[in-house]
Design a protein around this motif. Structure first.
Motif, mmCIF file in Angstrom:
data_model
loop_
_atom_site.group_PDB
_atom_site.id
_atom_site.type_symbol
_atom_site.label_atom_id
_atom_site.label_comp_id
_atom_site.label_asym_id
_atom_site.label_seq_id
_atom_site.Cartn_x
_atom_site.Cartn_y
_atom_site.Cartn_z
ATOM 1 N N ALA A 1 53.535 52.942 22.857
ATOM 2 C CA ALA A 1 52.791 52.057 21.957
ATOM 3 C C ALA A 1 51.737 52.845 21.186
ATOM 4 O O ALA A 1 51.556 52.653 19.975
ATOM 5 C CB ALA A 1 52.149 50.917 22.746
ATOM 6 N N TRP A 2 51.051 53.756 21.867
ATOM 7 C CA TRP A 2 50.039 54.588 21.203
ATOM 8 C C TRP A 2 50.685 55.429 20.101
ATOM 9 O O TRP A 2 50.175 55.496 18.981
ATOM 10 C CB TRP A 2 49.334 55.484 22.222
ATOM 11 C CG TRP A 2 48.230 56.278 21.585
ATOM 12 C CD1 TRP A 2 46.919 55.927 21.498
ATOM 13 C CD2 TRP A 2 48.357 57.548 20.933
ATOM 14 N NE1 TRP A 2 46.219 56.897 20.821
ATOM 15 C CE2 TRP A 2 47.077 57.907 20.459
ATOM 16 C CE3 TRP A 2 49.413 58.417 20.688
ATOM 17 C CZ2 TRP A 2 46.827 59.089 19.774
ATOM 18 C CZ3 TRP A 2 49.177 59.598 19.999
ATOM 19 C CH2 TRP A 2 47.895 59.926 19.547
ATOM 20 N N ASN B 1 50.131 55.396 15.997
ATOM 21 C CA ASN B 1 49.496 56.589 15.439
ATOM 22 C C ASN B 1 50.482 57.573 14.816
ATOM 23 O O ASN B 1 50.374 58.773 15.014
ATOM 24 C CB ASN B 1 48.679 57.280 16.534
ATOM 25 C CG ASN B 1 47.477 56.465 16.933
ATOM 26 O OD1 ASN B 1 46.467 56.471 16.251
ATOM 27 N ND2 ASN B 1 47.596 55.717 18.017
ATOM 28 N N GLY B 2 51.436 57.085 14.074
ATOM 29 C CA GLY B 2 52.307 57.970 13.316
ATOM 30 C C GLY B 2 53.721 58.121 13.814
ATOM 31 O O GLY B 2 54.506 58.845 13.222
ATOM 32 N N GLY B 3 54.067 57.491 14.906
ATOM 33 C CA GLY B 3 55.455 57.545 15.369
ATOM 34 C C GLY B 3 55.750 58.716 16.274
ATOM 35 O O GLY B 3 54.863 59.419 16.728
ATOM 36 N N LEU B 4 57.032 58.880 16.510
ATOM 37 C CA LEU B 4 57.517 59.938 17.394
ATOM 38 C C LEU B 4 58.422 60.873 16.597
ATOM 39 O O LEU B 4 59.625 60.650 16.513
ATOM 40 C CB LEU B 4 58.322 59.336 18.557
ATOM 41 C CG LEU B 4 57.529 58.641 19.629
ATOM 42 C CD1 LEU B 4 58.441 57.814 20.514
ATOM 43 C CD2 LEU B 4 56.776 59.658 20.452
ATOM 44 N N PRO B 5 57.866 61.906 16.002
ATOM 45 C CA PRO B 5 58.730 62.816 15.252
ATOM 46 C C PRO B 5 59.676 63.564 16.179
ATOM 47 O O PRO B 5 59.353 63.833 17.331
ATOM 48 C CB PRO B 5 57.741 63.773 14.582
ATOM 49 C CG PRO B 5 56.531 63.728 15.445
ATOM 50 C CD PRO B 5 56.479 62.331 16.027
ATOM 51 N N ASP B 6 60.844 63.852 15.683
ATOM 52 C CA ASP B 6 61.816 64.641 16.435
ATOM 53 C C ASP B 6 61.487 66.101 16.178
ATOM 54 O O ASP B 6 61.722 66.605 15.086
ATOM 55 C CB ASP B 6 63.229 64.287 15.966
ATOM 56 C CG ASP B 6 64.300 65.059 16.701
ATOM 57 O OD1 ASP B 6 65.338 65.336 16.084
ATOM 58 O OD2 ASP B 6 64.103 65.383 17.873
ATOM 59 N N GLU B 7 60.929 66.776 17.163
ATOM 60 C CA GLU B 7 60.502 68.167 17.012
ATOM 61 C C GLU B 7 61.127 69.033 18.098
ATOM 62 O O GLU B 7 60.462 69.441 19.057
ATOM 63 C CB GLU B 7 58.974 68.252 17.062
ATOM 64 C CG GLU B 7 58.306 67.478 15.944
ATOM 65 C CD GLU B 7 56.793 67.423 16.066
ATOM 66 O OE1 GLU B 7 56.262 67.572 17.192
ATOM 67 O OE2 GLU B 7 56.147 67.227 15.039
ATOM 68 N N PRO C 1 62.951 62.111 11.144
ATOM 69 C CA PRO C 1 61.546 61.681 11.120
ATOM 70 C C PRO C 1 61.338 60.312 11.752
ATOM 71 O O PRO C 1 62.100 59.388 11.522
ATOM 72 C CB PRO C 1 61.212 61.640 9.625
ATOM 73 C CG PRO C 1 62.242 62.514 8.976
ATOM 74 C CD PRO C 1 63.469 62.398 9.825
ATOM 75 N N GLY C 2 60.290 60.233 12.563
ATOM 76 C CA GLY C 2 59.842 58.956 13.094
ATOM 77 C C GLY C 2 60.571 58.443 14.310
ATOM 78 O O GLY C 2 60.102 57.547 14.984
#
Length: 153
Positions: free
Chosen positions: A118-119, A123-129, A150-151
């Protein structure tokens, strides 16, 4: 996982790991500083351990996926620091000493992961890195994409 990419797991996925919510660690440090704990060494973690496969099942449930796409990796030469947490070593602690003083973590893994997700979403999502190692594995894994998505979901 949120980017719909396979998850590379060391060995057969049965290595046991354990987690600790940051609030639990903070509460334990506060208890020690305030003198509610005798001087000593304490292991701080959720009492329960999980196999990698159990952890990924909880994570998939929290994300809202039917299941993670697991790819077992049995190459023992992969350095742990090259692909965290790429280890085939049990990473669990005995937390009974802390529990004896009533400081049992009150955040289970699913709740902690849901709060963390949730955080990230706020706060900008979960980028695939992916790591360099993961890029290489994705390039040779059917259905995987070595490129960032992305995201995530």
């Amino acid at each position: 996982m949120a980017a719909d990419q396979p998850i590379f797991v060391p060995g057969d996925g049965r290595t046991r790991i354990q987690f600790c919510a940051s609030g639990t660690l903070a509460d334990t440090v506060a208890a020690a500083v305030e003198g509610r704990l005798p001087t000593g060494t304490y292991n701080v973690a959720e009492q329960r351990g999980y196999t990698f496969l159990e952890y990924l099942a909880v994570l998939a449930d929290v994300i809202g996926l039917p299941a993670a796409r697991i790819v077992p990796v049995t190459d023992p030469s992969v350095p742990a620091r090259e692909y965290f947490p790429f280890r085939q070593a049990e990473l669990t602690l005995d937390v009974s000493r802390l529990a004896a003083y009533g400081l049992v973590p009150d955040v289970d893994l699913a709740s902690g992961l849901a709060a963390t997700l949730a955080w990230f979403r706020r706060n900008g999502g979960l980028p695939d890195e992916p790591t360099a190692r993961e890029y290489a594995w994705r390039a040779t894994t059917p259905g995987a994409s070595p490129w960032n998505v992305p995201g995530g979901r």
